[in-house]
Motif scaffolding. Sequence first.
Motif, short mmCIF file in Angstrom:
data_model
loop_
_atom_site.label_atom_id
_atom_site.label_comp_id
_atom_site.label_asym_id
_atom_site.label_seq_id
_atom_site.Cartn_x
_atom_site.Cartn_y
_atom_site.Cartn_z
N PRO A 151 2.37 -11.22 -18.77
CA PRO A 151 3.21 -10.18 -17.40
C PRO A 151 2.15 -8.30 -17.52
O PRO A 151 3.05 -7.53 -18.03
CB PRO A 151 4.45 -10.56 -18.08
N GLY A 152 2.37 -8.51 -16.23
CA GLY A 152 1.90 -7.14 -15.78
C GLY A 152 0.80 -6.74 -16.03
O GLY A 152 -0.11 -5.46 -15.69
N TRP A 153 -0.41 -7.38 -15.94
CA TRP A 153 -2.07 -7.36 -16.68
C TRP A 153 -2.19 -7.12 -14.98
O TRP A 153 -2.01 -7.27 -13.91
CB TRP A 153 -2.72 -9.15 -16.83
N LEU A 154 -3.02 -6.26 -15.02
CA LEU A 154 -3.62 -5.84 -14.02
C LEU A 154 -2.80 -4.33 -12.81
O LEU A 154 -3.55 -4.56 -11.47
CB LEU A 154 -4.84 -7.15 -13.10
N TYR A 155 -2.15 -5.03 -13.39
CA TYR A 155 -0.20 -3.62 -12.19
C TYR A 155 -1.01 -3.03 -11.95
O TYR A 155 -0.53 -1.66 -11.24
CB TYR A 155 1.20 -3.93 -12.69
N GLU A 156 -1.82 -2.13 -12.90
CA GLU A 156 -2.30 -0.70 -12.31
C GLU A 156 -3.11 -0.22 -11.52
O GLU A 156 -3.70 0.49 -11.17
CB GLU A 156 -2.59 0.23 -14.11
N LEU A 157 -3.83 -1.47 -11.45
CA LEU A 157 -4.69 -1.25 -10.10
C LEU A 157 -3.90 -1.89 -8.28
O LEU A 157 -5.21 -1.84 -7.77
CB LEU A 157 -6.11 -2.51 -10.80
N TYR A 158 -3.36 -2.23 -9.11
CA TYR A 158 -2.72 -3.46 -7.53
C TYR A 158 -2.30 -2.55 -6.46
O TYR A 158 -2.58 -3.10 -5.21
CB TYR A 158 -1.62 -4.16 -8.44
N PRO A 159 -1.58 -1.10 -6.85
CA PRO A 159 -1.64 -0.33 -5.54
C PRO A 159 -2.50 -0.37 -4.56
O PRO A 159 -2.15 -0.15 -3.81
CB PRO A 159 -1.28 1.26 -6.63
N GLY A 160 -3.62 -0.31 -4.99
CA GLY A 160 -5.02 -0.20 -3.82
C GLY A 160 -4.65 -1.91 -3.46
O GLY A 160 -5.77 -1.60 -2.07
N GLU A 161 -4.09 -2.50 -3.42
CA GLU A 161 -4.14 -4.04 -3.33
C GLU A 161 -2.65 -3.34 -1.27
O GLU A 161 -2.98 -4.09 -0.88
CB GLU A 161 -3.55 -5.14 -3.71
N CYS A 162 -2.02 -2.50 -2.17
CA CYS A 162 -0.53 -2.47 -0.98
C CYS A 162 -1.31 -0.82 -0.23
O CYS A 162 -0.17 -0.55 0.69
CB CYS A 162 0.61 -2.07 -2.23
N ILE A 163 -2.25 -0.32 -0.84
CA ILE A 163 -1.77 0.93 0.34
C ILE A 163 -3.67 1.34 0.98
O ILE A 163 -4.31 1.28 -0.12
CB ILE A 163 -1.81 2.12 -0.45
N SER A 164 -4.12 1.38 2.20
CA SER A 164 -5.14 1.70 2.61
C SER A 164 -5.12 2.44 3.74
O SER A 164 -4.76 2.68 4.95
CB SER A 164 -5.34 0.05 3.15
N ASP A 165 -5.80 3.35 3.65
CA ASP A 165 -5.86 4.85 4.77
C ASP A 165 -4.70 5.27 5.17
O ASP A 165 -4.54 4.71 6.72
CB ASP A 165 -6.32 4.40 5.93
#
Length: 463
Positions: free
Chosen positions: A67-81
């Motif tokens: 559980p939580g795999w790749l979560y450290e990369l996930y904020p890029g899916e939420c914040i753009s420009d």
Amino acid sequence: MRQSATIRCLRSEIDEQMKKYGYSLTKLSKLAGIRLGYLSETLNRRPPRPITINLLDSIAKALHQPPGWLYELYPGECISDEKVSRPRMIPFLIRCAELGRLDLITSTASKLLEIPKNIEILFYVAEQLWEKGLQSESVHFYRLVIENERDSFHDRFTISQYRLFRASLGTNAEDNKEALVRFELYYNRLAEDFQLDALLHMANIYYTLENWKKVERYADELRELAGKVYEDQLRKRYSTKPIESLNTDRHLVVYYGQGFLLKGIALTMQEQYEEAKNYVSVYSDLGWFEFLDEIGKKEVEKFRIWGKGNMLMLNLMTGNQNILPDYSDFLEDNPTDTLPYMLGMMEAANRNNFSVDDVVNRFCERIPHPDTMTTHIKRKQLFRFWYEKAIYNFKHGRRNCGIKDLLTALNLAEKMQYSSGLRKMILLMLYEVDGANEQQEIQKMLDELRSEHKLDPPFSTPI
């Protein structure tokens, strides 16, 4: 550029794991329970469909990842420009809280707060966690709101202060006191429904601290506010305005009745027994209260029972021993209320020097074990019961029983870190205990207390 690199990195990690296990897109779709077309659009389309946190969790499970795999990369899916996707960011932060990923919460919150209006997202996450019953997980978000909200009169600031206050309450008297002192400046900024809950909790904490003037103050405010809300609802009933349901923990009649009950208790503890009876008579009969659903009717019945018992107890306090048979019958009929009424009877017996041996022998086995006490108020009542029973046994020449009760009370006070209770117990020991064996047993416990808590005088006074 940085955003797209993050997206490629997230998807490349998924692709790498698929190759490791020899999974095709079709196989992953079946294992994860995701529609093939949707999965393809998420992983292969350019630009790709954003990944939801639930989808990422499903993929992780299918690929045998924790559980939580790749979560450290996930904020890029939420914040753009500098734009934040609330539908993705909020579930992500909630999931991080559930998994205890404070590191990711801290780093993501730091990015969000670069734009002040995003504080609303942190508050919403905190409220969602609170509603799910995850109070301890919500605390960090409420603190972030308090630390970063510029307007201390904003609803989210005062609600955050209130939630922190509630989340801080436990069985430790000193911790509860500190939480109350931090919150007390803000309670009157809350909306009325929140304020009803706050006043009830504040009065109850001051009850455990034996600050009866403060109990009176907040009981008066609670009674006044509950009455005002009740009158407002009555007016709306007979007008065209809709009656909005209260966002409170309890039925409105509870706050109204508790205002009178707590006032009566505070007066009783200050030995103003006749005046206390006036308040008991009010909450004993709340059947006139309108808007009573089934829950409200049950609450009214509780107040009726408490009123009957408390009126009997007030008569005992004034020395009327003739009602002991009625008191005993009341205890027989209401086994769930044994503790507070046995406590009141012991206090009355010590105050007026009469015997209650028959009632004690009949009902003492109903007194709950300390480990079953779930609230600080109940633990405080239990401490006071054994303290009063120790005094009672000493007064009646039963030293061994008195010592046993005294040690039970001392143990409770120590567990609660109840400093004034510890002082009472040690003063009672100094006054009552003189046998060598008794001194040795109690001295051992005092040494343990001094060692653990580094207690100052009068705790360190030797027996």
